[in-house]
Design an enzyme around this catalytic site. Structure first.
Site, mmCIF file in Angstrom:
data_model
loop_
_atom_site.group_PDB
_atom_site.id
_atom_site.type_symbol
_atom_site.label_atom_id
_atom_site.label_comp_id
_atom_site.label_asym_id
_atom_site.label_seq_id
_atom_site.Cartn_x
_atom_site.Cartn_y
_atom_site.Cartn_z
ATOM 1 N N CYS A 1136 0.836 -1.202 0.000
ATOM 2 C CA CYS A 1136 0.000 0.000 0.000
ATOM 3 C C CYS A 1136 0.873 1.256 0.000
ATOM 4 O O CYS A 1136 1.547 1.525 -0.973
ATOM 5 C CB CYS A 1136 -0.996 -0.042 1.166
ATOM 6 S SG CYS A 1136 -2.395 1.073 0.926
ATOM 7 N N HIS A 1261 -3.579 -5.599 0.961
ATOM 8 C CA HIS A 1261 -2.985 -5.794 2.292
ATOM 9 C C HIS A 1261 -3.026 -7.258 2.748
ATOM 10 O O HIS A 1261 -3.935 -7.662 3.483
ATOM 11 C CB HIS A 1261 -3.764 -4.965 3.315
ATOM 12 C CG HIS A 1261 -3.494 -3.504 3.269
ATOM 13 N ND1 HIS A 1261 -2.426 -2.914 3.914
ATOM 14 C CD2 HIS A 1261 -4.157 -2.488 2.660
ATOM 15 C CE1 HIS A 1261 -2.442 -1.605 3.715
ATOM 16 N NE2 HIS A 1261 -3.493 -1.320 2.953
ATOM 17 N N GLU A 1263 -1.154 -8.570 5.013
ATOM 18 C CA GLU A 1263 -0.883 -8.598 6.460
ATOM 19 C C GLU A 1263 -2.144 -8.381 7.287
ATOM 20 O O GLU A 1263 -2.180 -8.744 8.469
ATOM 21 C CB GLU A 1263 0.182 -7.547 6.809
ATOM 22 C CG GLU A 1263 -0.295 -6.100 6.933
ATOM 23 C CD GLU A 1263 -0.583 -5.375 5.622
ATOM 24 O OE1 GLU A 1263 -0.812 -4.151 5.664
ATOM 25 O OE2 GLU A 1263 -0.598 -6.036 4.554
#
Length: 1296
Positions: A1136, A1261, A1263
């Protein structure tokens, strides 16, 4: 002043929107072109090399064709005398790049307006092009020099009461908008005569703010006489009664910025003192807070809603001795939208005053402001509501217009706090009194007092002066400081902390020292100040945002200062604590003391209010349904904004940041926004967590004040009952009260409503209300030009309840998605109204311009408790396939929304329900519809019977394979539509709002996609075993390769990134860019580096570009990063904001010649989606063995569009084999269609790697979704890990 031309500022569709507005205003504008203009204030001239560096810094954003400007210049800049948040961050970047001579750099937009315009018409165009609250306009570039002027400080004034007496203060009260009551004027005159001096304006402003209704809640603390009879308790005492009766699990109530309840024990994840992220087993308590920011949102919706969210976040962070905000909510109640070209039959126009904006403007800009602040701060927004109401009705005060010209803007959330930090510490004498956060600016002056007046009582300039401005990235830096302090545990340097809100420092510092049992001596000129021309009262009382006040012991100060410097958070020591409870503010510039008062004059003994009011009765008129057609009613209800789809309010807000979100608004494979409540995990190593839900039925108060309050409490329970919470003792409530105090009948009605839940319902249910807020001026009055008759719109008494609960297992939350994959199932209606079918103040009444007579109510607290307990048993035993409470729109809406979420048809038979068809379908009595497997019917019915629900539970239907939503009564069809017909009706409001606000082409694509009957929804195809831990053998060796979790100021996704790499066997190390630039850490010690997501520098100078350029143009940093990327034993990842940053650094990274830039999304809107992607064949160390796999992932960005030089560059990237991740549609095809491709990148490209696979960047994303439970939807068979965990384990395997 150096003037530098910038890039074009407006895309084609933005230009078209401006032209359309000009045409609506009949202004002869033929074209508009706009480009950025930059203005640099220099302390000394720049060399040619330095000017080139500055020009490169100021080249950013998407590539848009430049034009030779033509037409009349309208230059829009920040308001002279202020320093914009953009400027402070851009200047920081310039300094970090070695351009120390740049004193400040500001940005404007140069509009070139073409057309035959006279002077008056040009003024009208100018008004359309700028926000007068924050901006100024100029006709030539040289005028921008005003931005850098520095005015001489103005002196304070005083009010001469020693000779002018009470009258002098009364006149000043009106002229300066203090909002002092008559008895307060008497009190001040008496006290200053005792002191033998005249009050200074700064002291009066301070008193007005500290003692405003907004700050002191005078009505809730007042004594009451109703109909001549003295009442035994104040409103606040009745609220406190809930705590006295049920104090269980409440750790803090009524005395701090937020309330705290008992949470769960688990591993709190944060860096240890050596900087390595680790789990810390401890009690993770839950804090809760809900605020309103109504007045500013009526004046300036974006800033009003943004600062509303920002202030509530600060309340959470400033609880106890410092805590952590976690998840947010937002809500809006406004008058009728009246969308041009989409006006609805019930939407009458009753007019409005010129000083406030329309409901449509509020709902266009306000939600963007609230979302933008939460996004940039890094808090997921997971819950909300939206209601419209504006109608002329006969209520308690007869026939009058009731509505929300003064809107409700609700901002709230939950957070976590350490047990030993719940109670604030003592303030030692001599402690340093510190302001943490941004500088003082002449904004938000008088906000507390202004918001305490009915709209229309203050003058327009004061209204505008009372709105604050937002800088969420600054608040994020402050929160990082607070986090680092509480993470020190017993060594936490913060003894006492408050947020700075209404009244600014003039309220916060006195409150701080008073609550700590001290006084304070302050130096006015030590306050960081961006507007030196301000008078003393403006410096002391302004409501500049993103500020906290703290008390830090002298022995702890060095540690606190070091934390602030590392986080680049501005702070200043303003004073010191004194033993004597006295307040002194010295002014070194004028060598005087503008404030010199005993604290008890300011805070202690102000007169107590007494309310002597009369109650009024309403005589309702039964709902007339004779001319209401069942099908027409369904169509109207699906278009009522209260019921209609809310996607336009939801996808603008990040719902995945933290990686702890277990239930957001979007439900199921088709991501339909119908969730009952929000759920978060306590941390990354547990399934314990927290839930929150909302309840409100405000129109019901027009007929029955008490019933409206009871319904709000009950609805918060029927919403949260789908989460695995257990006993009602695990739920605590926030109550937000809005009323038009002084309006006939409303005061007595408020007392009746508070009594109904504080003395009766909540004690009967075992519920506590430990926190809340009130806003007592919910009325708008005005006169139209040339008309002497006063008009008014008065809000109904409005109670918004937020329920917060400790969740035992977040995996067990049940959604409204009807399941088609569980065999034969049945739908059961649990009707808590027991067949009464009361229709008063229903949505049906509203869409036919009626009110009705009798509202639904909570007739039996025991029955409601039985319902909640029964649902808890069924949730815990996994007996419910779907759950949705009955609310606005009745049974019809409940079933329709469940069908939308399940992408299925449903057939319902209402033959067993009482009342006529309209009553059975559209009554809004409390209750819920549940879906259960037929094999579980006996067990479910037994549970319902055990809890006293057997006689009010009805099997009403089942799924059908016709994709139709059908309601029958026996053999007769009452209502029948295809699901798609109803689904698209339900979507019309959100489409209309998106098309007006965003790129209309994108809005149309999203709307059209809802017509796809065969859409399979999100789906998963894996070419590997997601439960295999390929890193296990390497973890077993005990080796933990060091991984740099790199962040810059404004980055907010580092915690979840560290948790993912920690789970994969790395030693995740917290690395701030300041550590590298100041030599505390070197990249030489790391094998891996990950640049994390967020808003570095608030995305100033382009998303990720400011961060990258602070490396490229800093010789030491450039050398470190280049050396790291060229080492063959290293690997790197950018996600990002980190993706945007690394792509800008590609000149330093080998094998990245095919990488694109990442620029503004095609929709030109922040996009938060749960999107389907496919891993491509590519050499990335992260994606080894994953090619061909398709799975959903969290997307949250505003600038994710992959911009290549041309089509040939796209082809070259594809041919190079370095494209790693593509957006695909639900059929598995790479796509550019919105919203499957949320940023419009060519060929769906959203992740790319270097030719050797060591450096990888991606916009989505992984994570945030490495745990299965953090995915908005996932297949039932997923266990703890999601497929994205393989990415991080691949990296660990690669290191060996």
């Amino acid at each position: 002043m150096l003037i530098l031309r910038g890039a074009p500022a407006l895309s084609e569709f933005r230009v078209n929107k401006i032209l359309a507005r000009c045409q609506q205003s009949q202004l002869p504008v033929t074209n508009v072109y706009a480009e950025y203009a930059h203005f640099a204030d220099l302390t000394s001239p720049l060399s040619s090399a330095e000017q080139t560096k500055l020009e490169k810094l100021l080249t950013y954003g998407p590539t848009i064709a430049e034009h030779t400007p033509a037409g009349k210049l309208v230059l829009v800049t920040p308001r002279p005398g202020t320093i914009s948040p953009w400027a402070s961050k851009a200047t920081d970047i310039a300094h970090n790049c070695g351009l120390k001579q740049v004193h400040r750099v500001e940005r404007g937009i140069a509009y070139y307006v073409e057309g035959e315009l006279n002077a008056e018409q040009l003024l009208q165009v100018t008004a359309l092009l700028h926000d007068r609250m924050t901006e100024a306009t100029h006709s030539q570039f040289e005028d921008a020099a005003q931005l850098f002027r520095s005015d001489a400080p103005r002196q304070m004034s005083s009010v001469d009461i020693l000779s002018g007496g009470r009258e002098a203060l009364a006149i000043a009260n009106v002229e300066q908008g203090f909002a002092l009551a008559d008895d307060e004027i008497d009190y001040l005159v008496e006290n200053f005569i005792k002191l033998g001096r005249n009050p200074n304006d700064i002291e009066l402003f301070m008193f007005a703010q500290a003692n405003s209704e907004h700050c002191r809640h005078k009505i809730f603390n007042a004594d009451w006489t109703i109909d001549g009879e003295e009442q035994p308790k104040s409103l606040f005492k009745m609220i406190k009664n809930t705590f006295e009766k049920n104090p269980e699990n409440v750790l803090s109530a009524y005395k701090d910025n937020a309330a705290v309840m008992k949470g769960s024990k688990a591993g709190r994840f944060f860096p240890n003192t050596q900087g390595e992220y680790a789990y810390h087993q401890e009690d993770i308590e839950i804090l809760m807070k809900v605020e309103t920011h109504n007045h500013p949102t009526a004046i300036a919706p974006f800033s009003g809603a943004a600062t509303g969210s920002g202030g509530e976040i600060r309340d959470e962070g400033a609880t106890g001795r410092g805590s952590k905000p976690k998840a947010g909510l937002v809500g809006f109640t406004v008058s009728n939208l009246r969308i041009p070209g989409y006006e609805q039959p019930w939407e009458s126009d009753f007019g409005k005053p010129g000083r406030i904006v329309t409901a449509l403007d509020i709902m266009t800009e306000g939600p963007l402001g609230g979302a933008a602040f939460n996004n940039e701060f890094g808090r997921p927004n997971l819950l909300g509501y939206f209601r419209t109401y504006e109608e002329q009705v006969t209520s308690h005060n007869g026939l009058e217009v009731r509505g929300y010209h003064k809107p409700i803007m609700l901002a709230g959330g939950l957070g976590n706090i350490r047990t030993d930090h719940v109670q604030k510490g003592e303030i030692p004498v001599g402690a340093k009194l510190i302001a943490l956060g941004g500088p003082a600016m002449n904004i938000g002056l008088g906000g507390g007092a202004a918001s305490s007046m009915a709209s229309g009582q203050s003058n327009e300039d004061l209204d505008f002066a009372s709105v604050q401005r937002e800088n969420p990235e600054m608040e994020r830096r402050c929160q990082e400081v607070i986090d680092k302090c509480w993470q020190l545990g017993d060594e936490n340097p913060i003894a006492f902390i408050h947020d700075v809100g209404a009244g600014g420092l003039s309220n916060a510092f006195p409150e701080l020292v008073n609550d700590g049992g001290r006084g304070g001596k302050f130096q006015l000129r030590d306050i960081p100040n961006d507007e030196p021309g301000m008078a003393p009262h403006e410096i002391w009382c302004n409501e500049s945002q993103e500020r906290y006040v703290l008390a830090v012991g002298v022995e702890d100060f060095d540690r606190f200062e070091a934390i602030c410097k590392r986080e680049r958070a501005q702070y200043a020591v303003i004073g010191e604590a004194t033993a004597e409870p006295h307040l002194t503010v010295a002014d070194s510039h004028f060598d005087n003391n503008p404030v010199d008062l005993p604290l008890d004059v300011l805070l202690g003994k102000a007169p107590k209010m007494h309310r002597d009011v009369t109650s009024k009765q309403v005589v309702g008129k039964a709902l007339d349904v004779t001319n209401i057609n069942v099908a027409d009613a369904a169509q109207r209800l699906l278009r009522l904004p209260t019921i209609a789809e809310k996607t336009f309010l939801i996808t603008i807000g990040d719902r995945s940041v933290t990686g702890l979100v277990a239930r957001d608004q979007m439900v199921g494979p088709w991501q339909v926004p119908v969730a009952n409540c929000a759920v978060t995990a306590a941390t990354y190593d547990t399934y314990h967590g927290e839930a929150m839900s909302l309840g409100e039925r405000t129109p019901a108060a027009l007929l029955n004040y008490a019933a409206s309050a009871r319904l709000a409490v009950a609805e918060s329970l029927t919403n949260i009952a789908c989460a695995n919470i257990g006993s009602l003792e695990n739920i605590k409530l926030s109550a937000n009260w809005m009323a038009a105090a002084g309006h006939p009948g409303e005061d007595a009605g408020l007392y009746e409503a508070v009594k109904a839940i504080g003395e009766e319902l909540c004690p009967a249910l075992g519920l506590t209300i430990p926190v809340g807020k009130d806003s007592m001026s919910m009325k708008t009055t005005w006169k139209d030009e040339g008309d002497s008759q006063e008009k008014s719109v008065t809000s109904p008494l409005s109670l918004i309840i937020t329920a917060f609960g400790r969740v035992d297992d977040v995996r067990k939350t049940v959604t409204p998605q009807l399941r088609t994959d569980k065999g034969e199932t049945s739908l059961i209606l649990v009707d808590l109204g027991a067949g009464k079918n009361r229709m008063g103040a229903s949505s049906l009444a509203q869409v036919y311009k009626q009110l009705g007579d009798i509202t639904p109510d909570v007739d039996s607290p025991e029955l409601l408790k039985g319902f909640y307990n029964a649902m808890q048993v069924l949730v815990a035993d996994s007996k419910l396939l779907a759950y949705h409470d009955r609310s606005d729109g009745g049974l019809f809406t409940t079933v329709a929304e469940m069908a939308f979420a399940g992408h299925t048809g449903v057939t319902v038979d209402i033959n067993g329900l009482t009342g006529n068809d309209i009553e059975a379908l559209y009554n809004e009595e409390l209750g819920a519809v549940i879906q259960v497997a037929n094999s579980d019917l006996d067990a479910v019915n037994a549970v319902l019977k055990d809890h006293g629900l057997a006689t009010i539970s009805h099997i009403i239907g089942t799924l059908n394979s016709d994709d139709a939503i059908v309601f029958n009564r026996g053999k007769n069809t009452v209502l029948s539509n295809t699901r798609t017909e109803l689904r698209t009706m339900w979507a019309e409001t959100t489409y209309q709002m998106q098309a007006r606000r965003d790129n209309p082409e994108c809005a149309k694509q999203e709307f059209d996609a809802k017509f796809d009957v065969k859409d399979p929804g999100l789906n998963v195809k894996l070419n590997f075993d997601l439960n295999e831990d390929i890193a296990a053998p390497y973890i077993a060796t005990g080796a933990k390769p060091p991984m740099a979790i790199l962040r810059e100021q404004g980055v907010n996704s580092h915690l979840e990134m560290a948790a993912a790499f920690n789970r994969a066997g790395f030693a995740a190390i917290d690395v701030h860019m300041s550590d590298i630039l100041e030599g505390r850490l070197s990249l030489e010690q790391f094998k891996g580096l990950v640049a994390c997501g967020g808003f570095s520098y608030g995305d100033v100078l382009g998303a990720g570009e400011g961060w990258a350029k602070s490396i490229l143009f800093n010789d030491m940093a450039r050398e470190q990063f280049q050396s790291f990327f060229h080492r063959e034993d290293t690997f790197s990842l950018g996600v990002c904001n980190g993706c945007q940053m690394l792509s800008t650094l590609k000149e330093l990274i080998p094998g990245t010649e095919h990488w694109p830039r990442f620029v503004t999304n095609k929709s030109e809107r922040f996009e938060a989606r749960f999107s389907l992607v496919e891993i491509q064949e590519n050499p990335s160390v992260f994606f080894n063995g994953m090619a061909g796999s398709r799975m959903p992932i969290a997307v949250s960005h505003g600038e994710g569009h992959a911009e290549f030089a041309n089509d040939n560059a796209v082809k070259a990237a594809l041919d190079s084999g370095t494209v790693a991740v593509k957006f695909v549609d639900n059929y598995g095809n790479p796509t550019t269609q919105y919203p499957a491709n949320p940023n419009g990148s060519p060929e769906g490209i959203t992740g790319i790697t270097s030719t050797d696979g060591r450096a990888t960047v991606m916009m989505p994303h992984p994570e945030r979704v490495f745990r299965a439970v953090a995915n908005s939807w996932h297949p039932d068979e997923w266990r703890e890990d999601s497929p994205w965990m393989r990415m991080f384990r691949n990296a660990r395997k690669n290191v060996g």
